[in-house]
Design a protein around this motif. Structure first.
Motif, PDB file in Angstrom:
ATOM      1  N   ALA A   1      -2.051   8.824   4.464  1.00 32.67           N
ATOM      2  CA  ALA A   1      -3.129   8.175   5.199  1.00 32.67           C
ATOM      3  C   ALA A   1      -2.579   7.039   6.071  1.00 32.67           C
ATOM      4  O   ALA A   1      -1.471   6.541   5.836  1.00 32.67           O
TER       5      ALA A   1
ATOM      6  N   ARG B   1       0.403   7.860  -7.501  1.00 27.37           N
ATOM      7  CA  ARG B   1      -0.609   6.881  -7.085  1.00 27.37           C
ATOM      8  C   ARG B   1      -1.952   7.096  -7.750  1.00 27.37           C
ATOM      9  O   ARG B   1      -2.892   6.335  -7.532  1.00 27.37           O
TER      10      ARG B   1
ATOM     11  N   HIS C   1       0.638  13.040  -6.566  1.00 25.16           N
ATOM     12  CA  HIS C   1       0.166  12.161  -5.500  1.00 25.16           C
ATOM     13  C   HIS C   1       1.116  10.974  -5.313  1.00 25.16           C
ATOM     14  O   HIS C   1       0.703   9.848  -5.079  1.00 25.16           O
TER      15      HIS C   1
ATOM     16  N   HIS D   1     -16.276  10.214  -1.582  1.00 25.12           N
ATOM     17  CA  HIS D   1     -15.653  11.437  -2.104  1.00 25.12           C
ATOM     18  C   HIS D   1     -16.535  12.074  -3.165  1.00 25.12           C
ATOM     19  O   HIS D   1     -17.229  11.385  -3.894  1.00 25.12           O
TER      20      HIS D   1
ATOM     21  N   ARG E   1      -4.300   0.905  -7.816  1.00 26.95           N
ATOM     22  CA  ARG E   1      -3.027   0.342  -7.367  1.00 26.95           C
ATOM     23  C   ARG E   1      -3.207  -1.179  -7.383  1.00 26.95           C
ATOM     24  O   ARG E   1      -3.904  -1.744  -6.538  1.00 26.95           O
TER      25      ARG E   1
ATOM     26  N   LEU F   1     -10.145   0.879   0.312  1.00 24.25           N
ATOM     27  CA  LEU F   1     -10.000   2.325   0.144  1.00 24.25           C
ATOM     28  C   LEU F   1     -10.690   2.803  -1.141  1.00 24.25           C
ATOM     29  O   LEU F   1     -11.366   3.830  -1.147  1.00 24.25           O
TER      30      LEU F   1
ATOM     31  N   TYR G   1       0.834  -1.208   0.000  1.00 25.06           N
ATOM     32  CA  TYR G   1       0.000   0.000   0.000  1.00 25.06           C
ATOM     33  C   TYR G   1       0.873   1.264   0.000  1.00 25.06           C
ATOM     34  O   TYR G   1       0.647   2.193  -0.767  1.00 25.06           O
TER      35      TYR G   1
ATOM     36  N   THR H   1      -7.824  13.589  -6.726  1.00 31.09           N
ATOM     37  CA  THR H   1      -8.379  12.300  -6.306  1.00 31.09           C
ATOM     38  C   THR H   1      -9.911  12.262  -6.380  1.00 31.09           C
ATOM     39  O   THR H   1     -10.576  11.983  -5.380  1.00 31.09           O
TER      40      THR H   1
HETATM   41  C1  LIG Z   1      -8.459   8.824  -0.811  1.00 34.30           C
HETATM   42  C2  LIG Z   1      -7.087   8.297  -0.798  1.00 34.30           C
HETATM   43  C3  LIG Z   1      -6.544   8.242   0.587  1.00 34.30           C
HETATM   44  C4  LIG Z   1      -5.172   7.783   0.707  1.00 34.30           C
HETATM   45  C5  LIG Z   1      -4.317   8.241  -0.391  1.00 34.30           C
HETATM   46  O1  LIG Z   1      -4.303   9.384  -0.762  1.00 34.30           O
HETATM   47  C6  LIG Z   1      -3.474   7.310  -1.030  1.00 34.30           C
HETATM   48  O2  LIG Z   1      -3.516   6.120  -0.686  1.00 34.30           O
HETATM   49  O3  LIG Z   1      -2.745   7.726  -1.939  1.00 34.30           O
END
Ligand SMILES: CCCCC(=O)C(=O)O
Ligand SMILES: Cc1cc2nc3c(=O)[nH]c(=O)nc-3n(C[C@H](O)[C@H](O)[C@H](O)COP(=O)(O)O)c2cc1C
Length: 367
Positions: free
Chosen positions: A86, A264, A261, A214, A171, A206, A31, A165
């Motif tokens: 997170a 990701r 990000h 969201h 992922r 997630l 993760y 996001t």
């Molecule tokens: C809504 C995504 C929350 C965690 C996050 O930003 C990540 O895992 O990249």
């Protein structure tokens, strides 16, 4: 009991990643490490730094180096801030408390994720240093407004709105692992502290959480709404285009975070260090420009400063420190990057951040 003596084998961010990997479950390591899809942008975030050379100046008095700068009115001793990530209690039981204390100890800014596993109030109580709050806008605008009000009253000094996001990037390892928070960990800002989270929420992936909660319809108009809710300065995180940076400025943002990000979200997005110069040029000093993505060495920080960032943020390096040695590990990772930057500045002929100019950096000739 963890051995508090510094282990000399842990010197670089990559050393901490190896140590973290050895301690984490496969699900947690995957993760933290993963990028989206085939990881093209993940590789590029680091490769792009390697393509840049530092054409150092010699015979400059660098006996004293000043790495300090000011971001949104907060003085920091060096230009490396903690990015929001997170679920930090997945890395270590002390989670966000330990990492925010480590940032405080070093005098730098800690950014807390909306999806932290410790409540924003508990983090504010536990550490005295400057803190910012990262915000995800939920469909439930009442919840979003409440998060903003809570962050403001707990003393967070800025809001960092993440704008990349609308849905979660895919992922692959997380999908294969069926990534979920283990029993006992919750998204602490999003549950009423007094009552347990609904079972399906605690155990959810997630990706499905993001899809259901969201607000993927968020637009520039909502940035105005958000700004009207708060007296805190607003940063927009996830900008990779000069025109979007100018729009952020026009929408009232105090700054932008040039970010993909940590690779990701959209695979195929550009490496952030590649797009930084054009963004810095477009906003021309009218707002704060920060960047993150792939910073693993002090020389990477120097390159980002040279190409227009006031300061950088680090995501995974902090998680590796936390997983390896708890708060002590976070402090060592941040101090290590700080000390590497100090050496890089000396060797490049730069006694201050202001003297790190764009002319120092050239793209390596393709071989
Ligand atoms: C809504 C995504 C929350 C965690 C996050 O930003 C990540 O895992 O990249
Ligand atoms: C495990 C993990 C969780 C993250 N969680 C968040 C988050 O909750 N909110 C957010 O805006 N960005 C989040 N990010 C992105 C980081 O804030 C930052 O943009 C990225 O990690 C920078 O790249 P680096 O890891 O190469 O330093 C996360 C990144 C990672 C690796």
């Amino acid at each position: 009991m963890q051995d508090p003596r510094p282990a000399p084998s842990l010197l670089t961010v990559d050393d901490f990643e190896r140590a973290a990997r050895a301690r984490l479950s496969k699900m947690a390591y995957d993760y933290y490490r993963s990028g989206a899809d085939e990881g093209r942008t993940l590789r590029e975030n680091r490769r792009a730094f390697r393509r840049l050379e530092i054409h150092h100046r010699v015979l400059v008095d660098v006996a004293e180096r000043d790495m300090s700068t000011t971001v949104l009115g907060t003085r920091v001793p060096f230009p490396i801030l903690v990015a929001p990530t997170a679920y930090q209690r997945l890395a270590h039981p002390d989670g966000e408390i330990a990492s925010s204390r480590a940032a405080s100890e070093l005098g730098t800014i800690f950014t807390l994720s909306t999806l932290s596993t410790t409540s924003l109030e508990a983090v504010a109580d536990a550490s005295s240093g400057p803190k910012w709050f990262q915000l995800y806008v939920h469909k439930d605008r009442g919840l979003t407004r409440a998060l903003v009000e809570r962050a403001e009253s707990a003393g967070y000094r800025a809001l960092m709105l993440t704008v990349d996001t609308p849905v979660l990037g895919r992922r692959i390892a997380d999908v294969r692992n069926g990534f979920a928070l283990p029993e006992g960990l919750v998204m602490a800002n999003l549950v009423d502290a007094a009552s347990a989270a609904p079972a399906e929420e605690r155990g959810s992936l997630l990706a499905s959480y993001v899809a259901s909660r969201h607000d993927a319809s968020l637009t520039w108009r909502d940035v105005g709404w958000l700004a009207s809710l708060t007296r805190l300065p607003l940063l927009l995180k996830g900008i990779v285009r000069p025109d979007d940076a100018v729009r952020a400025l026009d929408a009232g943002a105090a700054g932008v975070v040039v970010s993909n990000h940590g690779a990701r979200q959209l695979d195929g997005a550009p490496a952030t260090i590649e797009v930084l110069p054009a963004i810095a040029e477009a906003v021309a000093g009218r707002c704060l420009v920060l960047m993150d993505g792939g910073i693993r060495w002090g020389t990477d920080v120097l390159k980002a400063i040279a190409l227009g960032a006031r300061a950088v943020l680090v995501g995974r390096p902090v998680l590796w420190g936390l997983a390896a040695l708890g708060g002590e590990g976070v402090a060592r990772v941040l101090a290590g990057l700080r000390d590497e930057l100090s050496i890089a500045m000396a060797l490049a002929g730069c006694p201050t951040l202001a003297s790190i100019d764009r002319d120092l950096i050239r793209r390596a000739q393709a071989r």
